[in-house]
Design a protein around this motif. Structure first.
Motif, PDB file in Angstrom:
ATOM      1  N   ASP A  75       0.822  -1.215   0.057  1.00  0.00           N
ATOM      2  CA  ASP A  75       0.026   0.008   0.043  1.00  0.00           C
ATOM      3  C   ASP A  75       0.771   1.268   0.022  1.00  0.00           C
ATOM      4  OD1 ASP A  75      -2.036   1.808   0.643  1.00  0.00           O
ATOM      5  OD2 ASP A  75      -3.366   0.671   1.768  1.00  0.00           O
ATOM      6  N   ALA A  76       0.449   2.119  -0.725  1.00  0.00           N
ATOM      7  CA  ALA A  76       1.310   3.621  -0.896  1.00  0.00           C
ATOM      8  C   ALA A  76       1.471   4.457   0.592  1.00  0.00           C
ATOM      9  CB  ALA A  76       0.599   4.490  -1.849  1.00  0.00           C
ATOM     10  N   THR A  77       0.333   3.929   1.480  1.00  0.00           N
ATOM     11  CA  THR A  77       0.399   4.754   2.621  1.00  0.00           C
ATOM     12  C   THR A  77       1.326   4.066   3.845  1.00  0.00           C
ATOM     13  OG1 THR A  77      -1.548   3.391   3.350  1.00  0.00           O
ATOM     14  CG2 THR A  77      -2.114   5.525   2.334  1.00  0.00           C
ATOM     15  N   ILE A  78       2.114   2.985   3.564  1.00  0.00           N
ATOM     16  CA  ILE A  78       3.065   2.563   4.483  1.00  0.00           C
ATOM     17  C   ILE A  78       4.253   3.375   4.562  1.00  0.00           C
ATOM     18  CG2 ILE A  78       2.508   0.135   3.858  1.00  0.00           C
ATOM     19  CD1 ILE A  78       5.263   0.088   2.415  1.00  0.00           C
ATOM     20  N   TYR A  79       4.441   4.502   3.814  1.00  0.00           N
ATOM     21  CA  TYR A  79       5.468   5.445   3.835  1.00  0.00           C
ATOM     22  C   TYR A  79       4.895   6.700   4.634  1.00  0.00           C
ATOM     23  CZ  TYR A  79       7.590   2.362   0.531  1.00  0.00           C
ATOM     24  OH  TYR A  79       8.110   1.242  -0.276  1.00  0.00           O
ATOM     25  N   ASP A  80       5.610   6.929   5.710  1.00  0.00           N
ATOM     26  CA  ASP A  80       5.154   8.263   6.177  1.00  0.00           C
ATOM     27  C   ASP A  80       5.978   9.435   5.636  1.00  0.00           C
ATOM     28  OD1 ASP A  80       4.144  10.034   7.907  1.00  0.00           O
ATOM     29  OD2 ASP A  80       5.094   9.683   9.787  1.00  0.00           O
ATOM     30  N   LEU A  81       5.313  10.138   4.694  1.00  0.00           N
ATOM     31  CA  LEU A  81       6.140  11.167   4.023  1.00  0.00           C
ATOM     32  C   LEU A  81       6.038  12.628   4.522  1.00  0.00           C
ATOM     33  CD1 LEU A  81       5.370   9.707   0.187  1.00  0.00           C
ATOM     34  CD2 LEU A  81       7.209   9.344   1.451  1.00  0.00           C
ATOM     35  N   SER A  82       5.441  12.554   5.876  1.00  0.00           N
ATOM     36  CA  SER A  82       5.088  13.962   6.260  1.00  0.00           C
ATOM     37  C   SER A  82       6.326  14.804   6.753  1.00  0.00           C
ATOM     38  CB  SER A  82       4.217  13.858   7.394  1.00  0.00           C
ATOM     39  OG  SER A  82       4.900  12.928   8.450  1.00  0.00           O
ATOM     40  N   LYS A  83       7.452  13.995   6.958  1.00  0.00           N
ATOM     41  CA  LYS A  83       8.738  14.785   7.348  1.00  0.00           C
ATOM     42  C   LYS A  83       9.315  15.336   6.410  1.00  0.00           C
ATOM     43  CE  LYS A  83      10.373  12.233  11.392  1.00  0.00           C
ATOM     44  NZ  LYS A  83      11.444  11.119  11.825  1.00  0.00           N
ATOM     45  N   GLU A  84       9.765  16.771   6.349  1.00  0.00           N
ATOM     46  CA  GLU A  84      10.595  17.587   5.403  1.00  0.00           C
ATOM     47  C   GLU A  84      11.912  17.160   5.180  1.00  0.00           C
ATOM     48  OE1 GLU A  84       9.162  19.948   3.736  1.00  0.00           O
ATOM     49  OE2 GLU A  84       7.078  19.405   4.265  1.00  0.00           O
ATOM     50  N   PRO A  85      12.362  17.149   4.078  1.00  0.00           N
ATOM     51  CA  PRO A  85      13.720  16.918   3.725  1.00  0.00           C
ATOM     52  C   PRO A  85      14.726  17.759   4.325  1.00  0.00           C
ATOM     53  CG  PRO A  85      12.820  17.532   1.790  1.00  0.00           C
ATOM     54  CD  PRO A  85      11.721  17.250   2.720  1.00  0.00           C
ATOM     55  N   TYR A  86      15.823  17.433   4.595  1.00  0.00           N
ATOM     56  CA  TYR A  86      16.803  18.456   5.233  1.00  0.00           C
ATOM     57  C   TYR A  86      18.065  18.304   4.388  1.00  0.00           C
ATOM     58  CZ  TYR A  86      18.488  14.091   7.786  1.00  0.00           C
ATOM     59  OH  TYR A  86      18.892  13.087   7.970  1.00  0.00           O
ATOM     60  N   GLN A  87      18.678  19.375   4.301  1.00  0.00           N
ATOM     61  CA  GLN A  87      20.104  19.512   3.460  1.00  0.00           C
ATOM     62  C   GLN A  87      21.155  19.210   4.528  1.00  0.00           C
ATOM     63  OE1 GLN A  87      20.240  22.977   1.145  1.00  0.00           O
ATOM     64  NE2 GLN A  87      21.762  22.156  -0.129  1.00  0.00           N
ATOM     65  N   SER A  88      22.290  18.460   4.145  1.00  0.00           N
ATOM     66  CA  SER A  88      23.462  18.120   4.678  1.00  0.00           C
ATOM     67  C   SER A  88      24.441  18.427   3.962  1.00  0.00           C
ATOM     68  CB  SER A  88      23.252  16.826   5.332  1.00  0.00           C
ATOM     69  OG  SER A  88      24.425  16.308   6.257  1.00  0.00           O
ATOM     70  N   GLY A  89      25.200  19.472   4.155  1.00  0.00           N
ATOM     71  CA  GLY A  89      26.251  19.746   3.127  1.00  0.00           C
ATOM     72  C   GLY A  89      25.660  20.017   1.690  1.00  0.00           C
ATOM     73  N   LYS A  90      26.028  19.208   0.420  1.00  0.00           N
ATOM     74  CA  LYS A  90      25.561  19.261  -0.804  1.00  0.00           C
ATOM     75  C   LYS A  90      24.249  18.384  -1.047  1.00  0.00           C
ATOM     76  CE  LYS A  90      29.824  20.973  -2.941  1.00  0.00           C
ATOM     77  NZ  LYS A  90      30.929  20.488  -3.850  1.00  0.00           N
ATOM     78  N   VAL A  91      23.993  17.338  -0.233  1.00  0.00           N
ATOM     79  CA  VAL A  91      23.235  16.676  -0.397  1.00  0.00           C
ATOM     80  C   VAL A  91      21.729  16.903   0.408  1.00  0.00           C
ATOM     81  CG1 VAL A  91      24.500  14.689  -1.271  1.00  0.00           C
ATOM     82  CG2 VAL A  91      23.808  14.808   1.173  1.00  0.00           C
ATOM     83  N   PHE A  92      20.708  16.283  -0.124  1.00  0.00           N
ATOM     84  CA  PHE A  92      19.249  16.328   0.547  1.00  0.00           C
ATOM     85  C   PHE A  92      19.078  15.031   1.036  1.00  0.00           C
ATOM     86  CE2 PHE A  92      19.030  20.145  -2.096  1.00  0.00           C
ATOM     87  CZ  PHE A  92      18.093  20.837  -1.412  1.00  0.00           C
ATOM     88  N   LYS A  93      18.674  14.925   2.477  1.00  0.00           N
ATOM     89  CA  LYS A  93      18.500  13.661   2.937  1.00  0.00           C
ATOM     90  C   LYS A  93      16.974  13.790   3.361  1.00  0.00           C
ATOM     91  CE  LYS A  93      22.914  12.902   4.725  1.00  0.00           C
ATOM     92  NZ  LYS A  93      23.795  12.553   6.012  1.00  0.00           N
ATOM     93  N   LYS A  94      16.227  12.560   3.440  1.00  0.00           N
ATOM     94  CA  LYS A  94      15.086  12.476   4.070  1.00  0.00           C
ATOM     95  C   LYS A  94      14.909  11.031   4.634  1.00  0.00           C
ATOM     96  CE  LYS A  94      10.248  12.601   2.728  1.00  0.00           C
ATOM     97  NZ  LYS A  94       9.476  13.991   2.512  1.00  0.00           N
ATOM     98  N   ASP A  95      14.523  11.009   5.940  1.00  0.00           N
ATOM     99  CA  ASP A  95      14.222   9.844   6.654  1.00  0.00           C
ATOM    100  C   ASP A  95      12.744   9.458   6.512  1.00  0.00           C
ATOM    101  OD1 ASP A  95      16.694   9.720   7.460  1.00  0.00           O
ATOM    102  OD2 ASP A  95      16.379  10.914   9.166  1.00  0.00           O
ATOM    103  N   ILE A  96      12.289   8.214   5.984  1.00  0.00           N
ATOM    104  CA  ILE A  96      11.032   7.902   5.665  1.00  0.00           C
ATOM    105  C   ILE A  96      10.387   6.733   6.645  1.00  0.00           C
ATOM    106  CG2 ILE A  96       9.150   7.305   4.107  1.00  0.00           C
ATOM    107  CD1 ILE A  96      11.209   8.217   2.071  1.00  0.00           C
ATOM    108  N   PRO A  97       9.948   6.976   7.692  1.00  0.00           N
ATOM    109  CA  PRO A  97       9.474   5.759   8.465  1.00  0.00           C
ATOM    110  C   PRO A  97       8.486   5.060   7.904  1.00  0.00           C
ATOM    111  CG  PRO A  97       9.121   7.860   9.746  1.00  0.00           C
ATOM    112  CD  PRO A  97       9.389   8.249   8.298  1.00  0.00           C
TER     113      PRO A  97
END
Length: 163
Positions: A75-97
């Motif tokens: 199901d597409a709703t298994i990913y909690d996409l509510s957290k905003e991505p954050y920038q760490s140096g030159k890369v964008f990171k996102k933690d998806i519970p």
């Protein structure tokens, strides 16, 4: 008395297969050639760590992730996409519970939905499971239909139907 359980479980092997498919597709795509893309699943904490060059590529990776997961039967709703991505140096990171199990507040919503339906069934919360019992199987099937129509934002499965 007839009963069934409402659960929200994710098959780890299917999830792992979906993520491996996403990794393979991203490495083969022309628009990602030479780009930094890392997708890592922490199986212990059920968190997906995504690391990319730009915010636009993060959106593309998430689109591929959701579409491939749905093709694998998740199901597409298994990913909690509510957290905003954050920038760490030159890369964008996102933690998806990854949602696995029904939280207490979601279980209370399900029980309230069942009670508001006015059916002759009982719902009981047992850890991360909601057990529904009733005298007629037709009532239980109506509960399943109401839960599917409710769109609670979590993936639900209906298991252990006993008559």
């Amino acid at each position: 008395m007839p009963s069934f359980d409402i659960v929200s479980k994710v098959d780890l092997q299917t999830l792992d297969n979906a993520i491996n498919t996403v990794k393979k597709e991203i490495t083969n795509r022309f628009d990602f050639k030479g780009s930094h893309v890392e997708i890592e699943l922490n199986k212990k904490e059920l968190v997906l760590n995504v690391e990319v060059d730009s915010d636009m590529k993060l959106g593309q990776v998430l689109d591929v992730l959701v579409s491939r997961s749905m093709r694998q039967g998740l199901d597409a709703t298994i990913y909690d996409l509510s957290k905003e991505p954050y920038q760490s140096g030159k890369v964008f990171k996102k933690d998806i519970p990854v949602r696995n199990g029904i939280k207490q507040e979601d279980a209370k919503k399900i029980v309230k939905l069942i009670k508001d339906a006015g059916l002759k069934v009982q719902a009981a919360i047992m850890d991360d499971i909601v057990r529904v019992t009733g005298k007629k199987i037709d009532d239980l099937q109506e509960v399943i239909q109401k839960a599917k129509e409710a769109n609670l934002g979590i993936p639900l499965q209906y298991i252990n139907m006993k008559s």
